[in-house]
Design a protein around this motif. Sequence first.
Motif, short mmCIF file in Angstrom:
data_model
loop_
_atom_site.label_atom_id
_atom_site.label_comp_id
_atom_site.label_asym_id
_atom_site.label_seq_id
_atom_site.Cartn_x
_atom_site.Cartn_y
_atom_site.Cartn_z
N ALA A 59 0.82 -1.21 0.00
CA ALA A 59 0.00 0.00 0.00
C ALA A 59 0.86 1.26 0.00
N ASP A 60 1.97 1.24 0.72
CA ASP A 60 2.87 2.39 0.73
C ASP A 60 3.46 2.61 -0.66
N THR A 61 3.86 1.54 -1.32
CA THR A 61 4.39 1.67 -2.68
C THR A 61 3.32 2.22 -3.62
N ASP A 62 2.11 1.71 -3.50
CA ASP A 62 1.03 2.20 -4.36
C ASP A 62 0.78 3.69 -4.13
N HIS A 63 0.88 4.12 -2.88
CA HIS A 63 0.69 5.54 -2.56
C HIS A 63 1.79 6.38 -3.21
N MET A 64 3.03 5.91 -3.16
CA MET A 64 4.12 6.64 -3.81
C MET A 64 3.91 6.73 -5.31
N LEU A 65 3.49 5.64 -5.92
CA LEU A 65 3.28 5.64 -7.37
C LEU A 65 2.14 6.57 -7.77
N ALA A 66 1.10 6.63 -6.95
CA ALA A 66 0.01 7.56 -7.22
C ALA A 66 0.50 9.00 -7.11
N THR A 67 1.38 9.25 -6.15
CA THR A 67 1.97 10.59 -5.99
C THR A 67 2.82 10.94 -7.21
N ALA A 68 3.58 9.96 -7.69
CA ALA A 68 4.41 10.19 -8.88
C ALA A 68 3.55 10.50 -10.09
N ASP A 69 2.44 9.82 -10.22
CA ASP A 69 1.54 10.07 -11.36
C ASP A 69 0.95 11.47 -11.30
N ALA A 70 0.78 11.99 -10.09
CA ALA A 70 0.13 13.29 -9.91
C ALA A 70 1.11 14.45 -9.95
N HIS A 71 2.40 14.18 -9.78
CA HIS A 71 3.38 15.27 -9.69
C HIS A 71 4.59 14.94 -10.56
N ARG A 72 4.82 15.75 -11.60
CA ARG A 72 5.92 15.47 -12.52
C ARG A 72 7.28 15.60 -11.86
#
Length: 294
Positions: A59-72
Amino acid sequence: MNVVDAHQHVWDPARARYDWLGPEMAPIDGAMGFEDVRPALEAAGVTATVLVQAADNDADTDHMLATADAHREVVAVVAWVPLDDPGRARVRLAELAHDPHVVGVRTLLHEIPDPEWVLRPEVTRGLELVAEAGLTFDLVTSSPRALALVPELTARHPELRLVIDHLGKPPVGGGSEEHTAWRKLIAVAAHHPLVHAKLSGLYSASGPLDAWTTAQVRPFVEDALELFGPDRLMYGGDWPVSVLAGGYGRAWESYGELLAPLGPDERAAVLGGTAARFYRIDATLLDAARHAAV
């Protein structure tokens, strides 16, 4: 040039479990998102960041990846995979291979009771899978003692690109004997050409985290530059933990002072070039981050 913060976190207890995160960590014991650190990054001129795992769960990894998708500005993610379960690790690595942000793997070794967990046979196989996938391994420690494991790790995994987080937690503010002991350990670790290190999280080794001074940190940075050279060192702001150590800006200004004696190319390496090369950060993502920062 790209200024890359090679060690940053985001977390949200509503999205993942962080067993180490409690009231004693206030005011960072709640959700800490990229929006919270962006002003400090902009003030420092940081154009790109690497998010590093903060919990041993998907879940932590998924949260980081979602953050990466939202912020260039987020150009890379150091994820978690279950290294002690090679079957599950293989499946998860295959899933993560589809995302260009994923560059490496980390486990919270300092939260595991067994100090030699990373040398267990099943973990050895898990790290072999990481190396085969072309990913890196971040080695995090709570004290310099764990640096003694690096020679064995490099012997078992000669092709694995390994980075020592926070210089292996040197005894900032400690005595000369502690400094000498740390230097001996990290000097041996630095013998392997694929071993890198991060100038990050260099806070007081005892007492309040914000009790450190630039003068206390200087000898450890000087040792690291001597042992690794700029081409194997990378800057990391360690946000949001740095909030407890005086703030992002204080750490950034201190590293700027400590790196001032270097030439332009050497500073460029520590402040971005090494991280981009070590993590093999996607050039398209770096370009997008730079344009977003303009």
